[in-house]
Scaffold this motif. Structure first.
Motif, PDB file in Angstrom:
ATOM      1  N   ALA B  87      59.759  51.384  62.110  1.00  0.00           N
ATOM      2  CA  ALA B  87      59.574  52.823  61.982  1.00  0.00           C
ATOM      3  C   ALA B  87      60.362  53.566  63.049  1.00  0.00           C
ATOM      4  N   VAL B  88      60.656  54.805  62.764  1.00  0.00           N
ATOM      5  CA  VAL B  88      61.366  55.642  63.739  1.00  0.00           C
ATOM      6  C   VAL B  88      60.576  56.939  63.996  1.00  0.00           C
ATOM      7  N   PRO B  89      59.325  56.815  64.430  1.00  0.00           N
ATOM      8  CA  PRO B  89      58.513  58.030  64.551  1.00  0.00           C
ATOM      9  C   PRO B  89      58.785  58.851  65.810  1.00  0.00           C
ATOM     10  N   LEU B  90      59.438  58.229  66.806  1.00  0.00           N
ATOM     11  CA  LEU B  90      59.613  58.942  68.074  1.00  0.00           C
ATOM     12  C   LEU B  90      60.938  59.695  68.096  1.00  0.00           C
ATOM     13  N   LYS B  91      60.927  60.785  68.820  1.00  0.00           N
ATOM     14  CA  LYS B  91      62.147  61.568  68.984  1.00  0.00           C
ATOM     15  C   LYS B  91      63.248  60.686  69.561  1.00  0.00           C
ATOM     16  N   ALA B  92      62.859  59.840  70.518  1.00  0.00           N
ATOM     17  CA  ALA B  92      63.850  58.973  71.181  1.00  0.00           C
ATOM     18  C   ALA B  92      64.576  58.070  70.183  1.00  0.00           C
ATOM     19  N   HIS B  93      63.872  57.665  69.139  1.00  0.00           N
ATOM     20  CA  HIS B  93      64.513  56.784  68.152  1.00  0.00           C
ATOM     21  C   HIS B  93      65.710  57.454  67.506  1.00  0.00           C
ATOM     22  N   LEU B  94      65.599  58.724  67.215  1.00  0.00           N
ATOM     23  CA  LEU B  94      66.698  59.430  66.554  1.00  0.00           C
ATOM     24  C   LEU B  94      67.706  59.962  67.565  1.00  0.00           C
ATOM     25  N   ASP B  95      67.231  60.205  68.797  1.00  0.00           N
ATOM     26  CA  ASP B  95      68.164  60.638  69.845  1.00  0.00           C
ATOM     27  C   ASP B  95      69.281  59.606  70.027  1.00  0.00           C
ATOM     28  N   LEU B  96      68.951  58.338  69.807  1.00  0.00           N
ATOM     29  CA  LEU B  96      69.961  57.278  69.948  1.00  0.00           C
ATOM     30  C   LEU B  96      71.180  57.564  69.062  1.00  0.00           C
ATOM     31  N   PHE B  97      70.909  58.124  67.895  1.00  0.00           N
ATOM     32  CA  PHE B  97      72.002  58.429  66.962  1.00  0.00           C
ATOM     33  C   PHE B  97      72.707  59.711  67.366  1.00  0.00           C
ATOM     34  N   GLU B  98      71.921  60.647  67.830  1.00  0.00           N
ATOM     35  CA  GLU B  98      72.478  61.906  68.332  1.00  0.00           C
ATOM     36  C   GLU B  98      73.398  61.612  69.524  1.00  0.00           C
ATOM     37  N   ILE B 101      74.656  56.300  70.720  1.00  0.00           N
ATOM     38  CA  ILE B 101      74.378  54.936  71.165  1.00  0.00           C
ATOM     39  C   ILE B 101      74.167  54.030  69.950  1.00  0.00           C
ATOM     40  N   ALA B 102      73.541  54.580  68.938  1.00  0.00           N
ATOM     41  CA  ALA B 102      73.331  53.802  67.716  1.00  0.00           C
ATOM     42  C   ALA B 102      74.072  54.459  66.561  1.00  0.00           C
ATOM     43  N   LYS B 103      74.368  53.644  65.565  1.00  0.00           N
ATOM     44  CA  LYS B 103      75.118  54.174  64.428  1.00  0.00           C
ATOM     45  C   LYS B 103      74.407  53.887  63.098  1.00  0.00           C
ATOM     46  N   LYS B 104      73.920  52.658  62.969  1.00  0.00           N
ATOM     47  CA  LYS B 104      73.365  52.263  61.682  1.00  0.00           C
ATOM     48  C   LYS B 104      71.869  52.009  61.800  1.00  0.00           C
ATOM     49  N   LEU B 105      71.165  52.316  60.711  1.00  0.00           N
ATOM     50  CA  LEU B 105      69.719  52.156  60.741  1.00  0.00           C
ATOM     51  C   LEU B 105      69.209  51.454  59.483  1.00  0.00           C
ATOM     52  N   ASP B 106      68.419  50.405  59.696  1.00  0.00           N
ATOM     53  CA  ASP B 106      67.631  49.811  58.614  1.00  0.00           C
ATOM     54  C   ASP B 106      66.179  49.918  59.030  1.00  0.00           C
ATOM     55  N   PHE B 107      65.373  50.534  58.196  1.00  0.00           N
ATOM     56  CA  PHE B 107      63.988  50.795  58.606  1.00  0.00           C
ATOM     57  C   PHE B 107      63.065  50.839  57.400  1.00  0.00           C
ATOM     58  N   ALA B 108      61.788  51.107  57.708  1.00  0.00           N
ATOM     59  CA  ALA B 108      60.800  51.166  56.620  1.00  0.00           C
ATOM     60  C   ALA B 108      60.061  52.500  56.582  1.00  0.00           C
ATOM     61  N   PHE B 109      59.926  53.150  57.727  1.00  0.00           N
ATOM     62  CA  PHE B 109      59.100  54.352  57.745  1.00  0.00           C
ATOM     63  C   PHE B 109      59.637  55.361  58.750  1.00  0.00           C
ATOM     64  N   GLY B 110      59.703  56.631  58.351  1.00  0.00           N
ATOM     65  CA  GLY B 110      60.301  57.654  59.203  1.00  0.00           C
ATOM     66  C   GLY B 110      59.313  58.488  59.977  1.00  0.00           C
ATOM     67  N   GLY B 111      58.179  58.778  59.388  1.00  0.00           N
ATOM     68  CA  GLY B 111      57.170  59.601  60.058  1.00  0.00           C
ATOM     69  C   GLY B 111      57.701  60.961  60.447  1.00  0.00           C
ATOM     70  N   PRO B 112      57.333  61.418  61.659  1.00  0.00           N
ATOM     71  CA  PRO B 112      57.685  62.773  62.075  1.00  0.00           C
ATOM     72  C   PRO B 112      59.198  63.014  62.160  1.00  0.00           C
ATOM     73  N   GLN B 113      59.985  61.952  62.247  1.00  0.00           N
ATOM     74  CA  GLN B 113      61.437  62.133  62.386  1.00  0.00           C
ATOM     75  C   GLN B 113      62.160  62.134  61.035  1.00  0.00           C
ATOM     76  N   ALA B 114      61.379  62.151  59.942  1.00  0.00           N
ATOM     77  CA  ALA B 114      61.982  62.011  58.617  1.00  0.00           C
ATOM     78  C   ALA B 114      63.037  63.090  58.326  1.00  0.00           C
ATOM     79  N   GLY B 115      62.775  64.294  58.819  1.00  0.00           N
ATOM     80  CA  GLY B 115      63.728  65.387  58.599  1.00  0.00           C
ATOM     81  C   GLY B 115      65.048  65.133  59.302  1.00  0.00           C
ATOM     82  N   ARG B 116      64.953  64.603  60.541  1.00  0.00           N
ATOM     83  CA  ARG B 116      66.193  64.332  61.289  1.00  0.00           C
ATOM     84  C   ARG B 116      66.968  63.173  60.657  1.00  0.00           C
ATOM     85  N   VAL B 117      66.244  62.207  60.115  1.00  0.00           N
ATOM     86  CA  VAL B 117      66.949  61.090  59.472  1.00  0.00           C
ATOM     87  C   VAL B 117      67.834  61.646  58.358  1.00  0.00           C
ATOM     88  N   ALA B 118      67.256  62.522  57.523  1.00  0.00           N
ATOM     89  CA  ALA B 118      68.024  63.088  56.412  1.00  0.00           C
ATOM     90  C   ALA B 118      69.217  63.892  56.926  1.00  0.00           C
TER      91      ALA B 118
END
Lengths: 105, 557, 296, 318
Positions: B87-98, B101-118
């Motif tokens: 899951a990527v529920p924390l802001k920090a998880h998506l900050d990695l892409f911002e 530091i990270a580029k690709k993501l394979d996951f199962a659940f987005g939670g509160p960060q679902a909007g940023r994932v899109a």
């Protein structure tokens, strides 16, 4: 910006249920409503007056009211509703509760 | 015979890891301990660009300190990581892409960060591998998505580096096993380092570094539902479920979703369920987090076992005091395990019941909205018929036998079927219709360049829909047209519902494919909160004999 | 005096504009004295003369800070302040206990307060009791014949105005061009909380004073008896109202004074008309059943 | 409509305003004033496009407990948080006024009217105070109510009942404090400033408004009971509240003076001693005060069930 008022009548040529004394039911909580339901001789019809903060659901109200009148057989009644964004499920639940209470009286 | 023997080293991965650990060795002290101030430097030493990296976190416990530290690494040194995580529920998880530091993501659940994932997918900041179910992703950890470095979390470590993951063991064993046995690196954040652990959940030699985090890991009470918020309509739906599904099918092995309908059902077992005479006949074995709202049913003797995906804040003492019910360790406390619970959820449940935001005219359901890539976690594994299942239970067999034309399709071979139930009000918040012509998932697929619209439960897996209008027994429908008619028949005053023809609905009622509350003999006027065995959080505490200790934000005393 | 544009935050100075020159004696009311300068420093309580007659003066000092209670500053009424004000009122009642109605000293409230102490310790120990105590004291004094006039010179906000002002017989206010503010909260905040756009609320408030903020609207509602247009006019206006109040009390017209009187005034001025209709309906309904509830 | 007998066992917390009003008095004895059938919604909400309720969120009327006429005010928290506007305000104010007039008329007719025959007022609070949609009218109504409370002194006991979801806050917090007796269930809350405002003023470190446990410890009934701010702590049922009111209904009016926490110079002096204690203790949490009052394990006491709490709680000596 004023409250949206909706008035309409549902015809019922052969009512099977009539009301006794008028009464009140419900609380205008969020997603809920109150209603006053009273008998009114008007050729079988059930008239509705709905006050609601939300607009754009006129047809939905009419459909629910129509289904309720058909299902219940209620006739010659006037129903006033103060709504605060109740879903059709809640509207129908309250209407049925009102009818159950009316017939229990 | 042509034979080719490659000439290569067979220990590349091992050597690579050794090199990295060598670079990190100056930060690692006795018992694999690393000072929390050295975490960023440690990560810079062991992670390389393009690595597959896992940050542990599900919708409950989170390796939050490590996630934040990974954001602080020099992006000149570490970039283009491929994150694989539940899951990527924390802001920090998506900050990695911002932060690049990270580029690709394979996951199962987005939670509160679902909007940023899109948003990130659309902006090209994030390359999406796939949205998995938990089991699917766990499977890939052992196949083609094995993490090189995993950043995990545990309650405690001892002086040797053994870990205690305790109540919230969740995903840890799966991640560690996949990583460590493919020569990867495992770094753990722990709340405290102690002399002796209550039990060892992960042995020290599977761990490379242990960091005492400056603050305890973040834990969300995600499965706590305040009984005070259960509505009359949810109670009506719950009564229909118990009388129209749980009872007649004799559903003993099941999972409940986390919506308030499940809460209502759980709280009505000792009242309405008792009245229906269902005790001992339903809900005896559950795959479920320790829902506090299950306490009254457990205390009144309904339940035999519960295995948990994860823990739940405040339930530790209660669960530990009921070892006959819950899976507890030699130390006496709960051991959760998401992979095993999901395996049971996929293969061994008789029923999954949950809710959704939208159901289309075919019965496909989704919680996706146009601009949020959320994923569904474990729901699709439980919300489907597991074709590999071979063992028999009564309700499974009964559901499978209901298909009227099964011989025409399957021949005379008996088949069972999982009950997959969606319980919804026809209109949701803001009078948004739940029944729709086309799911918003299609728009999301378009907006976020997804290959498939994210569907939580496919229409052909769905066996029952429960609304305030009635129950649609889709398991009894011979074809798509009759399924669609049954769906229309319970879709109320939505546009879909309005397409129902009264004659057709009447026929479906006669055929037992649609049952209204009246058909089921349910008195709607009884649908009120007096049927709840607990009406507020304190009632739950009372039922638990003071063993349940609700999180502060749920207290009303 | 001409240069003064506002008295907001200047409660102590305002006293001097109102009472006889150099007559104000702080920290003494009847037999009561406040000897600790750190006790409730935001409440200025004392005795003065107005045209030679003894008056109790209770004001706010916006410059004072209560060191013991960090949320109490800038004219906020904290626990100590509320009780200190209450004690000053009780001391006034006691001092005149044996006097004739006509000789009960007036109490002048100089109002410039933004709120009650909004802190944790305040809630633990019950801030509500402190402001409640002060209101009960004022109501008691009013009902025992002390004329009470509130003079709004600055901020008269919500709960703080309820406690320091709204139990008076008459409320006077400097006009809004002196920066006086009377409201529960600014329209901008109301707009945010009840989610209505500001323009709508502003438009509505011109025709309906229950929405609006400011002395003029309170005047229409009957909440303010009279608006004072000059700082120099405060003294005479207060004097005039004390006389009017004494007359009303002498004539037993208690219902023309205080909160109830403001209800009547609101109806007369057309700002608060539904109140009266509702009460009339209730009275009628009770009259119809009253006998049933009287034990024989 | 729920049957009166069913109402008695109902949770007070769960009950709506009308059920509370009906259930607190004898079966069938309640006459409502300005009820929903009279259709007196607030005129100020409709113009803003907000939902209205025909009783404007408060049930007022008169009933009986035994021989005592009981004037009832019962606020509905589900309607705009039980907030006080013009109509709501007029109803609550006039109910007390009617009770006082009834008493005056009774005593004028028969100066020896037995105490049990004299009216009482019961106010079931569920409110955050002033309704912002009609703030000025709401504010003025608060002052009017306070005036009536003082006018009722020594004549008609005015009893506060607090055990509903919203609690009793804002201006209504000091209205309740000013009453003769306060009855609460452990779910009741009484205070002045709402948790969000305290957080805004003091910072999240000092006061986290999302911490419901903290919020309840600060303003909840158990704390108020230990502080002496509520006189009676009862179980969460309509019957329990009713029984407590029935006990109070027959008491001579003079007995209520001793139950008051404010309303006289002597009471103020006692409260000032508490304020001095606040300065001395500098409590970080209400439990610090509980400990000072002699409760050895305050956190456990806070979690204790009702009976245990009542048996063990040491109240602060005022």
């Amino acid at each position: 910006m004023a409250l949206n008022q909706l008035n309409f009548s549902i015809e019922n040529a052969s009512p099977t249920v009539a009301l006794g004394e008028a009464f009140h039911l419900g609380v205008v909580g969020s997603g809920d409503l109150e209603m006053i339901i009273e008998s009114k001789e008007q050729g079988g019809a059930v008239s509705f007056q709905i006050l609601s903060p939300v607009t754009g659901f006129d047809d939905l109200w009419k459909r629910v009211a129509d289904a309720f009148v058909r299902e219940s057989g209620l006739g010659n009644a006037h129903i006033e509703i103060n709504d605060n964004n109740a879903t059709p499920a809640v509207v129908m639940l309250r209407l049925r509760q009102a009818l159950a209470e009316a017939t229990a009286r | 015979m042509l034979q080719t023997k490659v000439n290569r080293s067979w220990e590349n991965a091992k050597q690579d890891t050794a090199q990295r650990m060598e670079a990190a060795s100056r930060f690692i002290g006795n018992g694999k301990q690393v000072k929390h101030e050295d975490t960023v430097a440690l990560l810079e030493a062991v992670i390389r660009p393009y690595d597959i990296v896992n940050i542990e976190g599900n919708n409950q416990k989170q390796a939050d300190f490590l996630a934040e530290c990974l954001n602080k690494v020099d992006r000149g040194k570490i970039h283009d990581l491929h994150m694989v995580q539940s899951a990527v529920p924390l802001k920090a998880h998506l900050d990695l892409f911002e932060n690049g530091i990270a580029k690709k993501l394979d996951f199962a659940f987005g939670g509160p960060q679902a909007g940023r994932v899109a948003e990130f997918i659309r902006d090209g900041k994030l390359e999406l591998g796939a949205i998995h179910t938990y089991l699917e992703l766990f499977g890939r950890y052992f196949l083609d998505l094995t993490p090189k470095v995993s950043l995990i979390c545990a309650y405690k470590a001892d002086r040797k580096g053994n870990l205690y993951t305790g109540f919230n063991t969740e995903d840890t064993p799966t991640i560690v096993e996949a990583t460590k046995f493919r020569q990867g690196i495992v770094i753990a954040q722990v709340n405290e380092i102690v002399d002796e652990l209550p039990r060892v959940d992960i042995p020290a030699d599977w761990i490379d570094a242990v960091i005492e985090s400056p603050r305890p890991f973040f834990l969300e009470p995600l499965f706590t539902r305040d009984p005070a918020l259960v509505t009359d309509t949810q109670i009506l739906l719950g009564m229909m479920c118990l009388k129209g599904i749980y009872g007649p099918y004799g559903v003993k092995r099941l999972n409940h979703g986390i919506g308030f309908l499940s809460t209502a059902i759980e709280l009505m077992l000792p009242t309405y369920g008792e009245e229906l005479g269902l005790k001992g006949k339903i809900c005896t074995h559950m795959i479920l987090n320790p829902h506090p709202t299950m306490i009254p049913a457990i205390e009144s003797g309904w339940v035999e076992t519960i295995h948990c995906f994860g823990g739940e804040l405040g339930m530790d003492e209660y669960v530990a005091s009921r070892p006959d019910i819950f899976f507890t360790g030699p130390d006496g406390t709960l051991r959760s395990n998401r992979a095993f619970a999901q395996t049971a959820g996929h293969y061994a449940l008789d029923m999954f019941i949950g809710g959704t935001l939208q159901i289309d005219k075919y019965g496909n359901s989704s919680t996706a909205t146009a601009n949020r890539v959320a994923g569904f976690g474990g729901a699709p594994n439980m919300g489907c018929d597991a074709k590999g299942r071979r063992h028999v239970t009564e309700s499974w067999l009964k559901c499978g036998q209901e298909l009227p034309n099964r011989e025409a399709i399957q021949g005379d071979m008996p088949r069972g079927r999982r009950l997959v139930v969606q319980g919804v009000e026809t209109f949701g918040e803001g009078r948004a219709p739940v029944f729709v012509d086309k799911l918003d998932a299609w728009k999301l697929a378009e907006n976020a360049n997804l290959d498939l619209p994210p569907v939580m439960i496919y229409g052909d897996d769905l066996t029952h829909i429960v609304t305030e209008e009635g129950i649609a027994y889709l398991s009894r429908c011979p074809d798509l047209e009759s399924r669609m008619a049954a769906i229309r028949g319970v879709a109320g005053y939505t546009e879909i519902g309005l397409q129902a023809k009264p004659e057709e609905t009447k026929r479906l009622r006669e055929a037992g494919i649609i049952m209204t509350p009246e058909d089921l003999g349910i008195d709607r006027s009884r649908a009120n909160r007096s049927l709840l065995a607990a009406k507020n959080m304190q009632d739950l505490v009372t039922w638990s004999g003071g063993l349940y200790n609700p999180p502060a934000r749920f207290r009303n005393w | 005096m001409e240069d003064i544009e506002t008295l907001v935050g200047r409660g102590r100075e305002a006293i001097d504009f109102i009472v006889d020159a150099d007559s104000f004696e702080e920290n003494t009311v009847g037999a009561l004295t406040f000897d600790d300068p750190e006790f409730g420093p935001g409440a200025v309580c004392g005795t003065a003369t107005l045209n030679g007659a003894t008056v109790t003066v209770i004001a706010n000092d916006a410059m004072a800070m209560n060191e013991k209670f960090p949320v109490v500053y800038g004219g906020i009424i904290g626990m100590e302040e509320g009780y200190k004000m209450a004690k000053s009122v009780y001391a006034s009642i006691t001092a005149d206990a044996d006097k004739d109605l006509a000789d009960k000293r007036a109490i002048v409230l100089v109002v410039d307060t933004p709120g009650n102490g909004p802190g944790k310790v305040e809630e633990i120990f019950g801030m509500n009791k402190s402001t409640g105590a002060y209101q009960l004291a004022l109501a008691e004094a009013r009902l025992k014949g002390h004329p009470i006039v509130a003079m709004v010179i600055g901020r008269a906000i919500s709960g703080a105005f309820l406690c320091h002002g709204l139990q008076a017989d008459h409320i006077l206010s400097l006009d809004a061009n002196f920066g006086t503010m009377i409201h529960v909260m600014p329209l901008t905040s109301i707009s945010r909380i009840i989610r209505k756009d500001l323009e709508t609320l502003q438009a509505l408030s011109t025709g309906n004073p229950v929405f609006a903020a400011g002395p003029r609207f309170f005047y229409e509602l009957g909440g303010v008896q009279e608006l004072v247009t000059e700082i120099s006019g405060m003294r005479d206006c207060i004097t005039k109202h004390i006389a009017e109040i004494r007359t009303a009390k002498a004539e037993g017209r208690e219902d023309d004074l205080g909160p109830w009187g403001r209800g009547k005034l609101g109806k007369e001025r057309g700002g608060r008309v539904v109140r009266d209709e509702v009460m009339a309906l209730m009275n009628e309904q009770f009259a119809a059943v009253a006998d049933q509830y009287t034990a024989s | 409509m729920t049957k009166w007998t069913d109402l008695q066992s109902a949770s007070f917390l769960e009950s709506n305003a009308r059920d509370r009003a009906l259930g607190l008095v004898d079966e069938g004895s309640f006459t409502e004033f300005c009820g929903p059938m009279d259709r007196r919604p607030s005129p100020h909400l409709g113009v803003l496009g907000d939902a209205v309720e025909y009783d404007d969120g408060v049930v007022t009327g008169v009933g009986r407990i035994g021989e005592t006429p009981v004037f009832v005010i019962s606020q509905e928290g589900r309607f705009i948080g039980g907030a006080v506007g013009e109509v709501h305000g007029a109803k609550i104010v006039n109910t007390v006024r009617l009770a006082i007039e009834m008493l005056d008329a009774m005593v004028a007719k028969n100066p020896d009217t037995p105490e049990a025959h004299k009216p009482i007022v019961v106010f079931s609070f569920e409110t955050g105070g002033v309704r912002l949609h009609e703030a000025n009218a709401g504010l003025l109504a608060h002052a009017e109510f306070m005036d009536q409370v003082q006018k009722a002194r020594g004549k008609v006991p005015v009893i506060a009942v607090i055990g509903s979801k919203v609690g009793c806050f804002g201006g209504m917090g000091f209205v309740a404090a000013a009453m003769d007796a306060i009855v609460m269930s452990e779910f009741g809350r009484l205070g002045l400033t709402g948790p969000e405002v305290i957080e805004q003023e003091m910072g999240r470190e000092e006061f986290d408004s999302s911490d419901r446990g903290l919020v309840f410890r600060t303003t909840g009934a158990k704390h108020k009971y230990i502080m002496g701010d509520c006189n009676f702590l009862v179980k969460d049922s309509v019957a329990a509240f009713r029984a407590q009111i029935a006990d109070l209904a027959v008491l001579p009016i003079a007995d209520f003076e001793a139950m008051r926490r404010i309303g006289s110079e002597a009471a103020v002096d006692k409260q000032l001693a508490l304020v001095a204690l606040a300065v001395e203790l500098q409590p970080k949490d209400s439990l610090d005060v509980w400990a000072h009052a002699g409760n050895e394990a305050p956190a456990e006491l806070n979690d204790a069930p009702y009976e245990e709490f009542i048996a063990k709680a040491q109240r602060l000596a005022v």
